[in-house]
Write a protein that holds these residues in place. Structure first.
Motif, PDB file in Angstrom:
ATOM      1  N   ALA B 221       0.788  -1.100   0.045  1.00  0.00           N
ATOM      2  CA  ALA B 221      -0.028  -0.195  -0.001  1.00  0.00           C
ATOM      3  C   ALA B 221       0.774   1.151   0.097  1.00  0.00           C
ATOM      4  O   ALA B 221       0.444   2.331  -0.721  1.00  0.00           O
ATOM      5  CB  ALA B 221      -1.051   0.075   1.272  1.00  0.00           C
ATOM      6  N   PHE B 245      -4.077   4.444  -0.031  1.00  0.00           N
ATOM      7  CA  PHE B 245      -4.442   2.830  -0.125  1.00  0.00           C
ATOM      8  C   PHE B 245      -4.190   2.328   1.355  1.00  0.00           C
ATOM      9  O   PHE B 245      -4.594   1.053   1.432  1.00  0.00           O
ATOM     10  CB  PHE B 245      -3.415   2.256  -1.075  1.00  0.00           C
ATOM     11  N   ARG B 246      -3.624   2.905   2.234  1.00  0.00           N
ATOM     12  CA  ARG B 246      -3.381   2.231   3.507  1.00  0.00           C
ATOM     13  C   ARG B 246      -4.799   2.334   4.344  1.00  0.00           C
ATOM     14  O   ARG B 246      -4.938   1.771   5.457  1.00  0.00           O
ATOM     15  CB  ARG B 246      -2.360   3.090   4.300  1.00  0.00           C
ATOM     16  N   GLU B 460      -8.280   0.049  -2.517  1.00  0.00           N
ATOM     17  CA  GLU B 460      -8.735   0.248  -1.143  1.00  0.00           C
ATOM     18  C   GLU B 460      -9.206  -0.844  -0.591  1.00  0.00           C
ATOM     19  O   GLU B 460      -8.659  -1.504   0.608  1.00  0.00           O
ATOM     20  CB  GLU B 460      -9.413   1.486  -0.727  1.00  0.00           C
ATOM     21  N   LEU B 463      -6.741  -3.880  -0.558  1.00  0.00           N
ATOM     22  CA  LEU B 463      -5.827  -4.171   0.215  1.00  0.00           C
ATOM     23  C   LEU B 463      -6.521  -4.410   1.572  1.00  0.00           C
ATOM     24  O   LEU B 463      -5.896  -5.030   2.749  1.00  0.00           O
ATOM     25  CB  LEU B 463      -5.047  -2.889   0.177  1.00  0.00           C
TER      26      LEU B 463
END
Lengths: 96, 478
Positions: B221, B245-246, B460, B463
């Protein structure tokens, strides 16, 4: 199975010259691969149009400004042969 | 403290509190490379002096402003790097030094990363074992008699053997996820257009994506946050801001709907992998996810569709290697002869096979039956995925039907090698994001991977799900 003439024709189109041994080996392998991808023809695709671009976003154009171009000499440096700022290649026009 | 084994987030922490310097981390990685890589063969080129110089320069900067400050990264050899060779592991590009950096490389450097070297691959990213490299064989760090997978086999092996925390790969039909699965690391391919392809040597332009190979989901990410986004030099990049993305990593899977293909039994899936999948389904349900059986797109048709489209595009993209502009030229009297001999001698067998197949399916008389038909099948697969993702958040299935195979075992059987990509190609065909997460080891000690796919631009969520898998598996090379 691809015939000799067929594989030679594809070689010509792809501008790849195979030697005799490679041609024999490739003939068999390519025939198998073509057989394998032929399974596609059994798929019922009624109602689906051929689709070449898979993105819902519209590709955009860059602003018409300069920038990001490469230096000519640096590009030519990577060519096998160059002369006076050009790529040099063997004769294109027959001497006769 | 073995610095080469640290994750990006651990290294960031160490840099922030001032307990280590980039040159120490880089030295640990260079030492790991010199200790292990003679045997593994993951790198085609390592640049120790440049790397140490860059590390010392970074020491004058503040770690806080750079998301990848002092992080050593290996880059697959089909991604252009100024001043260092970019050969695509092909003889036809032997010694080629690009006059520009790929956009991803620029972004990594701006973020403070240190490019440590270029990794081995199947020639022009065509293959699933990295055995098609013109230069060397790469071995699987888990068992040196086995293949690391491919085509990003060097990148996956480098990360698996802790020579670097991160490597970039490229994925046209599974070339990030398949080697990640076989080497026991995390491999992510984003949505088509998420990461710029500028400076990635083109194989199949409608399928290619660059992505990270890492040891943790969080690291993937972090890297995606840096390399994603619109690029004026790639008109197919997604215009929207990618976001963080985290953001979803700690969210769990409660209420997530995860689709699992109903007919997985049709394929010859390794028994231990089947057990893992079954167990994962139970654990995900316990964690609050809803598992939905779904009819998946026809995967046999998908792989045939992939080989027609990818090779058709490759036959056109690789027309540029003609002995005029780059590196290798075979001497000849006439221009045509020079083209034919340069390409005949400069390309390896697999690349020639694919160019010839691509040429065949595009040639007069066959275009409709193969290429056009494949595009219709592509449209059908895309529409099937749209239906799946309109009712589900994620799809879960194995990355590869089984663990790695012995080096040399499949090299003479192209179709058997192609079938190793059966579960990965659908994501490229549909342009959707997908990730492989290491799930466990076979009794013989070879890694197995589980894959998640998500809808268009839903990295998103992808992940988020991957972070839960990581928590379930607790996979660690140790």
């Amino acid at each position: 199975m691809l015939s000799d003439d067929e594989i030679k024709h594809i070689e010509k189109l792809a501008r790849i010259r195979l030697d005799g041994n490679a041609r024999e080996k490739f003939k068999g392998q390519l025939s198998d691969i073509i057989e394998f991808v032929r399974t596609l023809q059994k798929v019922d695709t009624t109602g689906f149009e051929s689709e070449t671009r898979k993105t819902p976003f519209k590709p955009f154009l860059r602003e018409g400004r300069d920038g990001g171009e490469l230096e000519r000499d640096k590009v030519l440096e990577q060519a096998p042969e160059n002369k006076n700022g050009f790529f040099k290649v063997p004769p294109v026009i027959d001497k006769d | 403290m073995e610095l080469n084994k640290k994750s990006i987030s651990e290294l960031k922490e160490l840099y922030s509190n001032g307990s280590v310097k980039p040159s120490e981390v880089v030295r640990a990685c260079l030492d790991a490379i010199s200790n292990k890589d003679t045997e593994i063969g993951a790198f085609l080129e390592v640049m120790p002096e440049d790397v140490l110089r860059r590390a010392r320069e970074l020491e004058k900067e503040s770690p806080e402003e750079m998301p990848l400050y002092g992080i050593p990264i290996a880059v697959k050899d089909n991604i252009c790097t100024i001043g260092s060779r970019t050969t695509c592991a092909s003889k036809i590009l032997e010694g080629y030094v690009p006059p520009y950096n790929a956009t991803v490389v620029e972004r990594l450097l701006d973020a403070g990363a240190i490019i440590i070297g270029k990794t081995n691959m199947d020639e022009f990213a065509m293959g699933s074992s990295t055995e098609n490299s013109a230069y060397q064989i790469t071995k699987n760090p888990w068992n040196m008699e086995f293949a690391p997978g491919g085509s990003s086999g060097g990148s996956a092996a480098a990360v698996a053997a802790s020579m670097v925390p991160v490597a970039l790969g490229s994925d046209t039909g599974g070339s990030i996820r398949q080697p990640a699965s076989l080497c026991g690391v995390v491999g992510l391919k984003g949505t088509y257009g998420r990461v710029s392809r500028y400076g990635l040597v083109a194989f199949a332009s409608s399928l290619d994506q660059i992505g990270p190979i890492t040891r943790t989901v969080d690291d993937s990410a972090i890297v995606m946050n840096v390399i994603s986004g619109r690029d004026p030099f790639d008109a197919t990049t997604i215009p929207d801001e990618p976001g963080d993305f985290r953001a979803g990593l700690g969210r769990g899977v409660e209420q997530l709907k995860i689709a699992v293909p109903v007919d997985l039994e049709r394929w010859d899936i390794d028994a231990e992998l089947k057990d893992i999948l079954k167990d994962t389904i139970e654990k995900l349900e316990e964690a609050g996810a809803k598992i939905e059986p779904v009819n998946f797109p026809d995967m046999d048709a998908s792989i045939a569709c992939y080989y027609v489209i990818a090779n058709a595009e490759a036959s056109s993209n690789l027309a540029r290697y003609d002995g005029v502009k780059y590196a290798f030229r075979a001497e000849a009297e006439t221009l045509d002869e020079m083209y034919e001999r340069t390409r005949g001698e400069g390309f390896g067998d697999e690349v020639k096979r694919r160019i010839l197949l691509g040429t065949y399916v595009l040639s007069a008389g066959y275009y409709d039956a193969y290429y056009n038909k494949a595009q219709q099948v592509r449209a059908m697969i895309c529409s099937r995925f749209e239906a799946i993702f309109s009712a589900n958040d994620l799809v879960m299935l194995p990355t590869v039907p089984g663990p790695s195979f012995r080096l040399g075992e499949r090299i003479d059987n192209p179709i058997e090698m192609y079938l190793s990509d059966i579960f990965t190609t659908p994501a490229n065909i549909a342009g959707i994001p997908a990730i492989s997460v290491p799930a466990g080891l076979t009794r013989k000690g070879l890694p197995l991977g589980i894959q998640l796919m998500a809808g268009y631009t839903q990295e998103e969520k992808l992940l988020q799900g991957a972070a839960m898998l990581e928590k379930i598996y607790k996979f660690n090379k140790g």
